[in-house]
Scaffold this active site. Structure first.
Site, PDB file in Angstrom:
ATOM      1  N   ILE A   1     -27.926   9.476   4.269  1.00 59.45           N
ATOM      2  CA  ILE A   1     -27.743   8.070   4.656  1.00 59.45           C
ATOM      3  C   ILE A   1     -27.064   7.942   6.015  1.00 59.45           C
ATOM      4  CG2 ILE A   1     -26.889   5.810   3.833  1.00 59.45           C
ATOM      5  CD1 ILE A   1     -29.071   7.148   2.090  1.00 59.45           C
ATOM      6  N   GLY A   2     -26.523   9.016   6.541  1.00 63.02           N
ATOM      7  CA  GLY A   2     -26.009   8.938   7.908  1.00 63.02           C
ATOM      8  C   GLY A   2     -24.724   9.698   8.160  1.00 63.02           C
ATOM      9  N   SER A   3     -23.655   9.330   7.464  1.00 62.48           N
ATOM     10  CA  SER A   3     -22.387   9.988   7.770  1.00 62.48           C
ATOM     11  C   SER A   3     -22.253  11.283   6.982  1.00 62.48           C
ATOM     12  CB  SER A   3     -21.218   9.059   7.456  1.00 62.48           C
ATOM     13  OG  SER A   3     -21.224   8.711   6.105  1.00 62.48           O
TER      14      SER A   3
ATOM     15  N   ARG B   1      -6.286  -0.769  -0.937  1.00 66.79           N
ATOM     16  CA  ARG B   1      -7.200  -0.669   0.204  1.00 66.79           C
ATOM     17  C   ARG B   1      -7.285  -1.958   1.012  1.00 66.79           C
ATOM     18  NH1 ARG B   1     -11.078   3.602   0.180  1.00 66.79           N
ATOM     19  NH2 ARG B   1     -12.417   2.504   1.615  1.00 66.79           N
TER      20      ARG B   1
ATOM     21  N   CYS C   1     -25.399   6.932  -0.745  1.00 63.12           N
ATOM     22  CA  CYS C   1     -24.722   6.295   0.392  1.00 63.12           C
ATOM     23  C   CYS C   1     -24.262   7.398   1.344  1.00 63.12           C
ATOM     24  CB  CYS C   1     -23.541   5.471  -0.130  1.00 63.12           C
ATOM     25  SG  CYS C   1     -22.784   4.399   1.111  1.00 63.12           S
TER      26      CYS C   1
ATOM     27  N   LYS D   1       0.841  -1.197   0.000  1.00 62.44           N
ATOM     28  CA  LYS D   1       0.000   0.000   0.000  1.00 62.44           C
ATOM     29  C   LYS D   1       0.879   1.250   0.000  1.00 62.44           C
ATOM     30  CE  LYS D   1      -3.242   2.466   3.008  1.00 62.44           C
ATOM     31  NZ  LYS D   1      -4.414   2.565   2.110  1.00 62.44           N
TER      32      LYS D   1
ATOM     33  N   HIS E   1     -19.844   8.812  -4.914  1.00 57.93           N
ATOM     34  CA  HIS E   1     -18.516   8.259  -5.175  1.00 57.93           C
ATOM     35  C   HIS E   1     -17.637   9.233  -5.922  1.00 57.93           C
ATOM     36  CE1 HIS E   1     -21.286   4.927  -4.597  1.00 57.93           C
ATOM     37  NE2 HIS E   1     -20.283   4.385  -3.956  1.00 57.93           N
TER      38      HIS E   1
HETATM   39  N1  GLN Z   1     -24.847   4.931   7.564  1.00 60.32           N
HETATM   40  C1  GLN Z   1     -23.638   4.613   6.878  1.00 60.32           C
HETATM   41  C2  GLN Z   1     -22.979   5.896   6.390  1.00 60.32           C
HETATM   42  O1  GLN Z   1     -23.660   6.795   6.060  1.00 60.32           O
HETATM   43  C3  GLN Z   1     -23.877   3.696   5.707  1.00 60.32           C
HETATM   44  C4  GLN Z   1     -22.599   3.299   5.025  1.00 60.32           C
HETATM   45  C5  GLN Z   1     -22.747   2.251   3.949  1.00 60.32           C
HETATM   46  O2  GLN Z   1     -23.788   2.026   3.430  1.00 60.32           O
HETATM   47  N2  GLN Z   1     -21.688   1.617   3.577  1.00 60.32           N
HETATM   48  O3  GLN Z   1     -21.781   5.993   6.319  1.00 60.32           O
HETATM   49 ZN    ZN Z   2     -24.186   2.742   1.396  1.00 62.33          ZN
END
Ligand code: GLN
Ligand code: ZN
Length: 778
Positions: free
Chosen positions: A452-454, A536, A747, A18, A715
């Site tokens: 999605i959260g983060s 990775r 995501c 890496k 992404h």
């Molecule tokens: N809740 C997670 C985030 O938002 C979901 C991550 C994922 O789906 N890999 O990071």
């Molecule tokens: Zn995701």
């Protein structure tokens, strides 16, 4: 009897590869330095295996990025868009077209180029990702890269005679993808063009004095169409006519040969490798059907898990085979490449992560080498006094794991005994719940927005966590910093105009490790890296015992976030299937049992969140699809227990509490009915990279609950415009009702920067608003 491994981890004990490759990308080292340093790394791996007593040490299992990409270059399958780059690199007469190679892997964007990367996908059912070869109907092949020959000589020069590893022609074609399927073109049609190149490669290897080649055909262990079966026959008959001294060791792994046993056993090769860890029952059939001249390689040491092998049990398999075909025709080795194991258990010295009592049950790649050679000596009755002792200790560790009280938690076991249907269902069916939720949760009737959260995990955020771990920050200081980040994020989300907010997940390093650290029955490594793709690595947690969550984990963070706003804050959890899938799992009970134990622990957390006033709870299952067995006849059973596990985790709440889930990384169309069976009130899914391919599933299938097809591709740093997202949502409205559709990214946003995240989300909120107005008007 010969010993061998199918491949060795290439990252290096210190993730050396890496560091080297990334320094090359950054321009810190040049090509010759990269080649030189990676040669040294390979030499370490070869000599390590040889001195551990491995007779056939693999070469060409090493790769700067991925072994399938290496194969594409070996046979000259370079897609057109990289051809100019390749030409100009050749003109500079570099020995190895390394920049073309990396451009194929990662794309190339600079002032002169803008070439997208090749696709990447999962290597069978592992967490390793390979580069997908691209094939066109007018595809030509030529023997292009010399890596496989060079590595053989390189190993020779450090005193190790190796067994070169080569992906077989049929599997290579099947691993790829047609770029254009007009006129019914199928990639297996290219076999006739590809075989001469393989013949050339094999005869060159023969000329160099190579004795064994490991030719990999993992597809032989999967369900095959007739044309694939014919291709296998054709390929190996062709090679057989050509070769005299070179021996082909045809390797299969990850599944048993089952209905392909006769086919595989009848191919004119010198050896056949089978995976007896995944399918121990296949041995009898294979022994009965194997060609008389063919040697058999028994894959008895698990290349994909980290538990010590029960060598007495393994020896019984070898004895059985020996009786039937004699020891001269036997090889013993790892079930698959050790690529999927961490490198060296000796590096794990942190007792707080990995207690000695658990560590003694484990074995990483380096330790597995010892197991293989000990197994050979055990069967051959050649154990020295020292080795006898070693074996005794080894078996004592194996027995200790079997009988240890550490794995048992009576209260978990009694809960498991009492699991019944009441754990699988919400109080009322979805339509009734939906009505209750619409009344209770003040969310827009159509196109509600959320994430999605983060949110961006900047280096600053990572430093807070590291400082807390090191004790530089006290518990109170750390909490205060995270609270500040949460309340700022809440404000930001309010300003953006999102409907359902999140706390941002700043306290989490990794969505599985974070929960694992709070569960009992889990252990961790500090250096147990396994390659995921390219440079990775991931460090999977280890589930060794009954799983249980002693105290709530996420409740304080979510409750704090909720206290900062009048809008609804969504609680954020990782689901049982994903936690299982991304860990090394105990092998003394079925995976389904372990999944259900994790599910009960998550269920507790869900109920605690509800008690703390959190009215929307998301349980992420990005790896749900990934666990799907390779063999079709095993899928139904998996889907049954995986759905049950999710339902156990999610159904212990009142009807007014809204359960969300999230999935990404895969194709979901073929399992959409099972996704519906999860009965999550709302599910968000990745779609935007494929221009909403997911929606095709809803033409046939009437998805019952609410769903958020991702409209923002996280992404890439690109900021999607409002119009683009409206266009995607308009596609969604064609197959789903506006009351069903949520608006969200693909995501989590943790890999993104704030600069692009905020404008992107603003555009997304606008897109939702536009859709609401349009549908009201129409
Ligand atoms: N809740 C997670 C985030 O938002 C979901 C991550 C994922 O789906 N890999 O990071
Ligand atoms: Zn995701």
């Amino acid at each position: 009897m010969l010993t061998h491994t199918l491949g060795f981890p290439r990252l290096g004990a210190q993730r050396d590869l890496k560091k080297l490759v990334e320094s090359y990308w950054k321009g810190e080292i040049d090509q010759s330095k990269l080649i030189q340093s990676t040669s040294a790394l390979k030499a370490v791996h070869w000599t390590q295996q040889k001195s551990a007593g491995i007779d056939l040490v693999p070469s060409n299992d090493f790769s700067l990025y991925d072994q399938v990409l290496d194969t594409a270059l070996l046979v000259g399958a370079i897609p057109d868009r990289y051809k100019d780059l390749y030409q100009s690199e050749q003109e500079k007469s570099t020995s190895y077209p390394i920049d073309t190679y990396f451009a194929m892997a990662r794309g190339l964007q600079d002032d002169k180029h803008d070439i997208p990367a090749m696709e990447m996908t999962k290597w069978f059912n592992t967490n390793y990702h390979y580069i997908v070869p691209e094939f066109s109907a007018d595809q030509e092949f030529e023997c292009l890269s010399t890596k496989i020959f060079d590595e053989y000589e390189e190993a020779q020069s450090v005193g190790v005679v190796t067994k070169p590893v080569l992906i077989g022609p049929v599997s290579f074609l099947l691993l790829g993808k047609e770029k254009d399927t007009s006129d019914g073109f199928h990639r297996l049609d290219l076999l006739d063009k590809l075989l001469p190149v393989y013949q050339e490669i094999l005869s060159k290897l023969q000329d160099k004095g190579v004795e064994w080649v490991q030719i990999e055909e993992p597809f032989l262990a999967l369900d095959l169409e007739d044309d694939a079966k014919i291709s296998f026959q054709k390929a190996y008959e062709t090679f057989h006519q050509d070769l005299d001294s070179l021996k082909l060791l045809l390797t299969t792994y990850f599944e048993g040969l089952s209905d392909n046993t006769a086919l595989a056993c009848g191919l004119p090769v010198d050896g056949l490798h089978i995976d007896l860890v995944n399918d121990p029952d296949q041995l009898g059939n294979v022994l009965d059907q194997l060609n008389e001249e063919t040697a058999l390689s028994l894959g008895l040491i698990d290349g994909r898990n980290i538990w010590k092998t029960d060598l007495q049990k393994a020896a019984a398999f070898v004895e059985k085979a020996k009786e039937k075909i004699g020891e001269d025709r036997l090889l013993i080795g790892s079930s698959c490449s050790l690529l999927h194991s961490p490198v060296d258990l000796d590096q794990e010295t942190d007792e707080t992560a990995l207690p000695a009592k658990v560590k003694r049950w484990m074995s990483f790649a380096k330790q597995k080498l010892g197991e293989i050679s000990l197994l050979k000596k055990l069967v051959a009755d050649e154990l020295s006094a020292d080795e006898k002792q070693k074996l005794e200790k080894h078996q004592a560790d194996v027995d200790d794991k079997r009988t240890s009280e550490l794995v048992n938690n009576p209260s978990v076991q009694s809960r498991m005994d009492n699991l019944d249907d009441s754990y699988l269902n919400r109080k009322q069916p979805f339509t009734e719940r939906q009505a209750v939720q619409k009344e209770h949760l003040n969310i827009p009737e159509t196109f509600p927005t959320t994430t999605i959260g983060s949110f961006p995990q900047t280096s600053e955020v990572r430093k807070w966590r590291a400082d807390y771990r090191k004790g530089v920050l006290s518990e109170d200081q750390y909490t205060e910093i995270i609270h500040k980040a949460i309340s700022e994020l809440i404000k930001t989300q309010e300003e953006i105009g999102l409907d359902v907010l999140v706390h941002g997940e700043f306290e989490r390093n990794d969505m599985v490790e974070y929960f694992g650290e709070h569960f009992s029955g889990f252990a961790f490594t500090r250096n147990g890296w396994v390659q995921s793709y390219g440079t990775r690595g991931v460090k999977p947690p280890i589930v060794y015992g009954d799983v249980h969550l002693p105290d709530p984990v996420t409740v304080p963070w979510s409750a704090y976030a909720q206290s900062q706003t009048d809008k609804l804050v969504k609680g954020m959890l990782t689901g049982p299937v994903t936690i299982l899938q991304w860990s090394f799992v105990r092998d003394d009970q079925p995976r389904s049992e372990t999944a259900k134990q994790i599910a009960l622990a998550i269920r507790d957390e869900v109920q605690d969140l509800e008690k703390a006033g959190i009215q929307i709870i998301q349980i992420d299952e990005p790896a749900f699809r990934e666990g799907l067995p390779l063999r079709l006849d095993k899928r139904e059973a998996y889907l049954t227990w995986a759905v049950d596990a999710f339902r156990i985790s999610s159904t212990g709440v009142e009807d007014k509490t809204q359960i969300h889930s999230h999935m990404c990384y895969s194709e979901f169309n073929d399992i959409i009915e099972h996704i519906a069976r999860l009965d999550a009130d709302v599910i968000s899914m990745e779609t935007s990279r494929s221009q909403m391919e997911l929606l095709d599933a809803f033409v046939q299938f009437d998805y019952p609950n609410e769903i958020g097809p991702g409209v923002y591709d996280i992404h890439s740093p690109r900021i999607p415009s409002t119009e683009e997202m409206v266009a995607l949502l308009e596609k969604a409205v064609e197959v789903l009702k506006p009351e069903q559709i949520w608006v969200n990214p693909d995501c989590g946003l943790k890999t993104r920067g704030w600069e692009e995240t905020i404008p992107s989300l603003k555009n997304m909120v606008q897109a939702a608003g536009k859709m609401r107005r349009e549908t009201v008007e129409s």
